[in-house]
Design a protein around this motif. Structure first.
Motif: not given
Length: 471
Positions: A89-90, A229-230, A323-325, A379-381
């Motif tokens: 994410x970050x 969830x993400x 996830x990253x994509x 929340x996901x992070x």
């Protein structure tokens, strides 16, 4: 005191990182990945289906208690817990902001070849691990480094790696995770970051002291749920922005080779920035070649190293290509396309507001609404970074145990390490984001060097394992 220290060290660390990531890291990561891709005859392609069957064929969130080590699935979720964290994410946000949307393309390249690298790392971790009489498993790069190089040189490389990973992940890396959690919670809920730090220290402390079994129990529950969830949230944004998806992929490929069009400046500088950001953030995201994930895979209760190697391949695939994509597509399709705030490039007052810590929150907020978007990402992070912190602490413990294995009371040093790690978790919530990331990048880069040297040296072992696999 912290601010003064940051102002002195920050430019020095940045200069070192620029050199390492631009001239050493890229060549080592791609070099090892290409090497093993060729030597294993594209194991990440040939054995991908086998890996998927091993992971999802007997999927269960009730892995049960093992007398020692972990089940293969628990080892994978522990590795994914470490891989799927702030890097997705970050880290992806920072790569896009600094290197443009094209940095994601180079992340894909690194990850594709990294799938062969992680196969090599994981098979070697199983092949060279040590098992005590009580069933305690010791495994990771320090053990295959010592297998590759006997004598003083092997001891030096293994010690160098152990110290680097303790600093990179056990201490600095956990600061990144807590820093990101604190920042996003402050944005979403208005909660002071330091109060989040106290809560993290308490929760992490309970799990840290529970050992491998408690960690395995937690990660096998958290990882599938948090990822699900993400993914659902990301897919919801994509559905709402579906007409911009072709343009999104177009920008990823176009700006991979013409980054100066969005970054400005000359082509040479821009392309180097895009590739180095893809390599640096790609490493932090999927960890292939860094030498961290093998610690988790070494704990797997499997007899054949190849079995865990193909499982490890799926970990990198899920981390980067899923996830990253997904996160990258959300960011680019909402912020960089025609009606996005960054459609015209990096100009205007918006650049005084946007940063890598809130870019994903802003992107999700364009569809979910500013408030819910911030809360959703926060929340996901939290779960991503929290699970990463748990796994990284275990990796540090394994290397502390290696460094002090001949001491009268090795467990004492593990307890001391745990206390220091908890202190770093708290400190991370009160330090500046940029400095924390640069420190972590520095030690991540240093970890790659001894790990890559050992991987090259042990090529015959990996080739033997992949050639002798059961068809």
């Amino acid at each position: 005191m912290f601010k003064t220290l940051e102002s002195v060290l920050y430019p020095i660390v940045c200069d070192i990182n620029t050199y390492l990531s631009s001239y050493i890291l890229v060549f080592l990561l791609i070099g090892v990945g290409v090497w093993y891709t060729v030597k294993t005859k594209f194991v990440q392609v040939r054995c991908f289906g086998e890996g998927m069957r091993k992971v999802f064929g007997n999927l269960s969130l009730h892995g049960g208690k093992n007398e020692s080590g972990m089940s293969s699935f628990q080892a994978l979720t522990t590795a994914i817990a470490a891989q799927v964290g702030t890097g997705n994410i970050i880290g992806a946000s920072g790569a896009i902001l600094t290197g443009g949307p094209g940095a994601i393309f180079w992340m894909w390249v690194i990850a594709f070849f990294g799938m062969a690298t992680i196969y090599a790392e994981s098979t070697l971790a199983i092949e060279t691990r040590k098992i005590d009489e009580d069933g305690t498993i010791h495994g990771g790069p320090v053990y295959y480094i010592r297998t590759a190089f006997k004598g003083a040189f092997g001891k030096f490389l293994a010690t160098f790696f152990a110290v680097a990973i303790i600093l990179a992940l056990g201490f600095m890396g956990c600061m990144v995770q807590s820093n990101s959690i604190g920042s996003t919670f402050e944005t979403a809920f208005g909660v002071p970051a330091w109060t989040v730090g106290i809560a993290l220290v308490i929760i992490c402390g309970v799990i840290f002291l529970g050992g491998v079994q408690r960690l395995a129990f937690v990660t096998e529950k958290i990882v599938p749920i948090m990822a699900g969830i993400f993914i659902l949230g990301g897919l919801a944004v994509i559905v709402m922005r579906i007409k911009y998806i072709p343009d999104t992929f177009g920008m990823i490929f176009r700006y991979a080779f013409q980054p100066q069009a969005i970054l400005g400046g000359g082509f040479g500088t821009a392309i180097k920035l895009a590739i180095s950001q893809g390599a640096k953030r790609g490493l932090f995201s999927n960890e292939a070649g860094m030498g961290s994930a093998p610690h988790a895979h070494a704990q797997a209760n499997v007899k054949n190293p190849h079995d865990q190697g193909v499982v490890a391949i799926i970990g990198v695939f899920m981390d980067t290509f899923v996830v990253l994509t997904l996160n990258a597509i959300v960011i680019i399709s909402t912020l960089y396309t025609a009606d996005g705030v960054l459609a015209g490039g990096y100009t205007g007052e918006i650049m005084d507001v946007l940063g890598k810590t809130n870019l994903a929150q802003t992107a999700f907020g364009t569809v979910f609404g500013e408030r819910f978007g911030s809360v959703f990402v926060a929340i996901c992070l939290f779960f991503f970074a929290f699970s990463t912190t748990l796994s990284w602490n275990m990796y540090g413990k394994i290397n502390i145990a290696y460094l002090f294995r001949k001491a009268k009371s090795p467990k004492t040093y593990v307890v001391i390490y745990t206390v220091i790690a908890l202190a770093f978790i708290f400190v991370g919530t009160i330090m500046s984001n940029d400095f924390v990331w640069e420190l972590t990048d520095l030690f991540n880069n240093l970890m790659v060097i001894p790990n890559a040297i050992a991987l090259f040296a042990l090529t015959p072992v990996v080739v033997r394992i992949v050639n002798n696999r059961k068809n």
